[in-house]
Structures are given as structure tokens and as C-alpha cells.
Scaffold this motif. Structure first.
Motif, PDB file in Angstrom:
ATOM      1  N   ARG A  26       0.895  -1.176   0.094  1.00 26.52           N
ATOM      2  CA  ARG A  26      -0.092  -0.154  -0.108  1.00 26.52           C
ATOM      3  C   ARG A  26       0.913   1.201  -0.009  1.00 26.52           C
ATOM      4  O   ARG A  26       0.878   2.166   1.020  1.00 26.52           O
ATOM      5  CB  ARG A  26      -0.953  -0.052   1.225  1.00 26.52           C
ATOM      6  CG  ARG A  26      -1.783  -1.238   1.345  1.00 26.52           C
ATOM      7  CD  ARG A  26      -2.739  -1.166   2.528  1.00 26.52           C
ATOM      8  NE  ARG A  26      -3.288  -2.327   2.525  1.00 26.52           N
ATOM      9  CZ  ARG A  26      -4.385  -2.495   3.306  1.00 26.52           C
ATOM     10  NH1 ARG A  26      -4.726  -1.528   4.371  1.00 26.52           N
ATOM     11  NH2 ARG A  26      -5.012  -3.598   3.652  1.00 26.52           N
TER      12      ARG A  26
ATOM     13  N   LEU B 289     -10.640  -5.046  -1.243  1.00 18.21           N
ATOM     14  CA  LEU B 289      -9.134  -4.841  -0.945  1.00 18.21           C
ATOM     15  C   LEU B 289      -8.558  -6.345  -1.087  1.00 18.21           C
ATOM     16  O   LEU B 289      -7.266  -6.229  -1.455  1.00 18.21           O
ATOM     17  CB  LEU B 289      -9.006  -4.438   0.588  1.00 18.21           C
ATOM     18  CG  LEU B 289      -9.658  -3.338   0.986  1.00 18.21           C
ATOM     19  CD1 LEU B 289      -9.464  -2.930   2.559  1.00 18.21           C
ATOM     20  CD2 LEU B 289      -9.440  -1.932   0.091  1.00 18.21           C
TER      21      LEU B 289
ATOM     22  N   GLY C  25      -2.053   3.375   3.794  1.00 16.68           N
ATOM     23  CA  GLY C  25      -2.887   4.022   2.782  1.00 16.68           C
ATOM     24  C   GLY C  25      -3.493   5.026   2.954  1.00 16.68           C
ATOM     25  O   GLY C  25      -4.105   4.830   4.134  1.00 16.68           O
TER      26      GLY C  25
ATOM     27  N   TYR D  74      -4.207   3.907  -2.684  1.00 12.44           N
ATOM     28  CA  TYR D  74      -4.859   2.384  -2.375  1.00 12.44           C
ATOM     29  C   TYR D  74      -6.192   2.458  -2.217  1.00 12.44           C
ATOM     30  O   TYR D  74      -7.106   1.424  -2.915  1.00 12.44           O
ATOM     31  CB  TYR D  74      -4.133   2.043  -1.162  1.00 12.44           C
ATOM     32  CG  TYR D  74      -4.588   0.624  -0.769  1.00 12.44           C
ATOM     33  CD1 TYR D  74      -4.206  -0.658  -1.386  1.00 12.44           C
ATOM     34  CD2 TYR D  74      -5.203   0.502   0.575  1.00 12.44           C
ATOM     35  CE1 TYR D  74      -4.547  -1.865  -0.841  1.00 12.44           C
ATOM     36  CE2 TYR D  74      -5.687  -1.066   0.842  1.00 12.44           C
ATOM     37  CZ  TYR D  74      -5.223  -1.905   0.013  1.00 12.44           C
ATOM     38  OH  TYR D  74      -5.724  -3.236   0.304  1.00 12.44           O
ATOM     39  N   TYR D  75      -6.899   3.290  -1.397  1.00  9.27           N
ATOM     40  CA  TYR D  75      -8.585   3.290  -1.143  1.00  9.27           C
ATOM     41  C   TYR D  75      -9.173   3.724  -2.300  1.00  9.27           C
ATOM     42  O   TYR D  75     -10.125   3.150  -2.636  1.00  9.27           O
ATOM     43  CB  TYR D  75      -8.602   3.881   0.230  1.00  9.27           C
ATOM     44  CG  TYR D  75      -8.152   2.944   1.291  1.00  9.27           C
ATOM     45  CD1 TYR D  75      -9.040   1.874   1.650  1.00  9.27           C
ATOM     46  CD2 TYR D  75      -7.047   3.053   2.093  1.00  9.27           C
ATOM     47  CE1 TYR D  75      -8.627   0.941   3.090  1.00  9.27           C
ATOM     48  CE2 TYR D  75      -6.664   2.430   2.869  1.00  9.27           C
ATOM     49  CZ  TYR D  75      -7.769   1.271   3.534  1.00  9.27           C
ATOM     50  OH  TYR D  75      -6.974   0.377   4.476  1.00  9.27           O
TER      51      TYR D  75
ATOM     52  N   LYS E  23      -8.328   3.538  -5.520  1.00 10.20           N
ATOM     53  CA  LYS E  23      -8.262   2.527  -6.492  1.00 10.20           C
ATOM     54  C   LYS E  23      -9.122   1.265  -6.215  1.00 10.20           C
ATOM     55  O   LYS E  23      -9.396   0.786  -7.366  1.00 10.20           O
ATOM     56  CB  LYS E  23      -7.097   1.956  -6.773  1.00 10.20           C
ATOM     57  CG  LYS E  23      -6.030   2.968  -7.389  1.00 10.20           C
ATOM     58  CD  LYS E  23      -4.744   2.218  -7.909  1.00 10.20           C
ATOM     59  CE  LYS E  23      -3.879   2.074  -6.643  1.00 10.20           C
ATOM     60  NZ  LYS E  23      -2.626   1.454  -7.065  1.00 10.20           N
ATOM     61  N   THR E  24      -9.234   1.124  -4.997  1.00 10.38           N
ATOM     62  CA  THR E  24     -10.324  -0.308  -4.372  1.00 10.38           C
ATOM     63  C   THR E  24     -11.850   0.125  -4.176  1.00 10.38           C
ATOM     64  O   THR E  24     -12.718  -0.537  -3.886  1.00 10.38           O
ATOM     65  CB  THR E  24      -9.445  -0.725  -3.386  1.00 10.38           C
ATOM     66  OG1 THR E  24      -9.312  -0.114  -2.249  1.00 10.38           O
ATOM     67  CG2 THR E  24      -8.237  -1.568  -3.566  1.00 10.38           C
TER      68      THR E  24
END
Length: 358
Positions: free
Chosen positions: A33, A296, A338, A347-348, A350-351
Motif C-alpha cells: 500500500r 481490498l 494507505g 490504495y483506497y 483505487k479499490t
């Protein structure tokens, strides 16, 4: 992450093994991350900023207007300033009030200064509800209230938050963990165990409306996983109905996946799939108080496995959410593992896969 069916506790291993497991898990998590890559998702117009100013004819008096995607009613004051946003099929309302700043200096330099206060209405909103008695009574009580709203409640569980007790001496708020350390290395190497619901934090049995009873586990005392945190804030504290699981009862389901796929509330970013290609292309519709859902972990197959609540813009202009995470060990808007940003390409961001307004 989303809770799974509770398992029996396993024997505790030696302190050296625990430290090794924690160190290895943390290293792998942080390597996976990395902070932020160059942003790609544009945030153009978030929540209560949507809609045009009232016409000259409306100036000088409070006015109502309608907006779409999602369908909602907007209340403006005499000066044209937005005073409230009420979404069809949802009970959460975003009201304008005194400015507040939310910080978590132990985990992030981000600060969110906002005039948004998110409260739970007694009934679902629908077009024309501003004329109904229940709303007039509720708004008269809520419009200038300084009582804790969803954001104030959420921050009563971050690192360092002082304990609060009810009249019986029950500790119902204060610094919360995510869950107990995973000392076995099972579950794919997760640092901390999931499955800690609000009644685990409280340490009391909880009778659900479907007749089942939540039984707290001692090792999960003062712990809330991501969905348990949302259920504590919206359910136990704000009194939104709670299901005992993802399948029994009515109200807010137990897990992130159950919440995302339920018929509760109004979809703001509809769920189209779980792959990277299913990431929303824009997040204009998001509003403070919305629940956001993430994919995730490939180990959870088709399930969404993390949930948080939109808080607002930080002082650097990034849209921030609050959730309970294992890396920080509890509720956070922090950067560990992240950054908690919904815009950009971290990270978050993108998810992110979907969002709804309860």
C-alpha cells in the motif's frame, strides 16, 4: 474489513513469535500500500455543493428545490445558502451548522474542517416530505442542535478518545481497537482478527429484533472492525435498525458486503462489479455521511470487504473517509497502510467500488 462467521479462539503463541508475525504482516501491508500515485479520478462537485443558486424571485425567503442523481431535496436559507440536503429513500440528512475541524495527529497530517452535520431522520425522505408534520418537528429540533451527530460520534472511537459512560456505568465510547492480534498467522497473515461487532466493544449481550442475541467475546472487548464501527455509530448510537447478520432481520446488515448489496438506503455509486475495471469513473455524487465500499482482498472472492463513511474535504482538498482499520488498530482517517482519500489514485481510491446513502 467485513466480518466473517466467528471462530473459536486459538492458543496464544510465544511473545517472540507474535512480534515476528506483527513485524512481517506490517511490512507486507505497507509494501502493498504505497501512499499515492498521480491522481486520475476527478472530484468536481461533491454533495451539498451541487445545484444552482435560487432565482432572484426566491431571494429573501427560505426555498426548496429538487436535484437528481440521486433524487434529493435541497433547502436554502434566505441568503441562498444551502441549509440541508435530503435524499429520497434515505434517513441520513446533511445539515449546515457551525464549522468544526476533525484531526487525528497520531496517524495523519490531514485535517477536515466542515460545516456539515449529518443526522438521522425518523423516517425515509421522499419528495414533498418537507410538508409533513414529522419532518417539521424533527427539523425544528435539529436545525440548530449541537448534540452529537454521526461525525462527532465516529470520532469518539479514534486513538486517544476519552471514555464515555452511561448512567449504569457502561463504557459506550472511547479509544477502540480494530480487533485482537492474530497470533497464529492464519487467515492469510492478517495482523488483527476481524469479526468484532459493537456488542463486543460494549461487552454486553445485545437482543436483536429478530430474536437472536449477540454474545460478546472477552478477547474482543473495546474492539470494532470496519462494519462493526459503522454499526456502532449508525446503529447502537444513532438508532438505525440493525440486522443480527447479513440474512436475518431488517435494517443494516453485519458485514461490509451485506451493507453494500442490501436494499437499505439509496445507491449513490451503484455497484457494477468487484474488479479494478469496476471502479467508479467519477465520485461527484458523494456527500458527507455516505457509506463507501471497497474491494481490498482477493481472498474474499466476490465479496466487498471494507466500509467507511465520507467525512469531507481535508485542508489540502482531498476527499477523506473514516473507517476502522487493522494497521492503525481502530477507527481512523490516517495514512498508515494507505491514505484515507477517495480521490486520486491511492490504495483506497483505487479499490473503491460503490457507495450508498442510508
Amino acid at each position: 474489513m467485513a466480518a466473517k462467521t466467528k471462530k473459536k479462539s486459538r492458543p496464544v503463541v510465544s511473545g517472540l513469535v507474535v512480534l515476528a508475525l506483527v513485524g512481517a504482516s506490517t511490512y507486507l501491508t505497507l509494501e502493498l500500500r504505497k501512499q499515492d500515485q498521480e491522481g486520475v479520478t476527478s472530484v468536481r462537485n461533491v454533495g451539498v455543493l451541487d445545484g444552482s443558486r435560487p432565482s432572484a424571485r426566491e431571494e429573501g425567503e427560505a426555498s426548496w428545490s429538487r436535484l437528481e442523481n440521486p433524487a434529493r431535496s435541497v433547502l436554502r436559507g434566505e441568503d441562498g445558502r444551502i441549509m440541508g440536503v435530503f435524499t429520497d429513500g434515505a434517513r441520513t440528512a446533511t445539515l449546515t451548522g457551525p464549522a468544526r475541524t476533525f484531526t487525528e495527529p497520531a496517524s495523519t497530517a490531514s485535517k477536515v474542517s466542515t460545516t456539515d452535520w449529518v443526522r438521522l431522520m425518523p423516517e425515509l425522505w421522499k419528495k414533498g416530505a418537507e410538508k409533513e408534520a414529522w419532518f417539521k418537528d424533527w427539523y425544528a429540533e435539529s436545525r440548530d442542535s449541537k448534540e452529537d451527530d454521526l461525525f462527532a460520534i465516529a470520532f469518539q472511537y479514534v486513538a486517544g478518545a476519552p471514555q464515555k459512560k452511561d448512567e449504569t456505568g457502561l463504557v459506550y465510547a472511547g479509544d477502540a481497537n480494530f480487533g485482537p492480534l492474530n497470533t497464529t498467522g492464519a487467515e492469510g497473515g492478517d495482523l488483527r482478527l476481524e469479526q468484532s461487532d459493537f456488542y463486543d466493544y460494549l461487552g454486553v449481550t445485545y437482543p436483536f429484533r429478530d430474536g437472536s442475541v449477540g454474545q460478546p467475546e472477552t478477547m474482543r472487548a473495546k474492539s470494532l472492525d470496519c462494519s462493526g464501527f459503522i454499526r456502532m455509530v449508525l446503529g447502537y448510537r444513532a438508532r438505525y435498525p440493525l440486522m443480527s447478520s447479513d440474512t436475518s432481520g431488517d435494517g443494516l446488515p453485519r458485514t461490509a458486503n451485506g451493507m453494500a448489496r442490501s436494499e437499505e438506503g439509496t445507491d449513490v455509486l451503484p455497484l457494477t462489479g468487484i474488479t479494478p475495471d469496476d471502479r467508479p469513473s467519477a465520485i461527484d455524487q458523494l456527500q458527507p455521511g455516505d457509506l463507501v465500499f471497497f474491494k481490498l482482498d482477493t481472498r474474499t472472492a466476490e465479496r466487498l470487504d471494507h466500509v467507511g463513511m465520507v467525512l469531507g474535504y481535508d485542508t489540502e482538498g482531498h476527499l477523506i473517509f473514516v473507517s476502522s482499520r487493522e494497521e492503525v488498530n481502530g477507527p481512523t482517517i490516517g495514512d498508515v497502510g494507505g491514505v484515507s482519500r477517495l480521490d486520486g489514485n491511492g490504495y483506497y481510491a483505487k479499490t473503491l467500488r460503490s457507495a450508498k446513502r442510508l
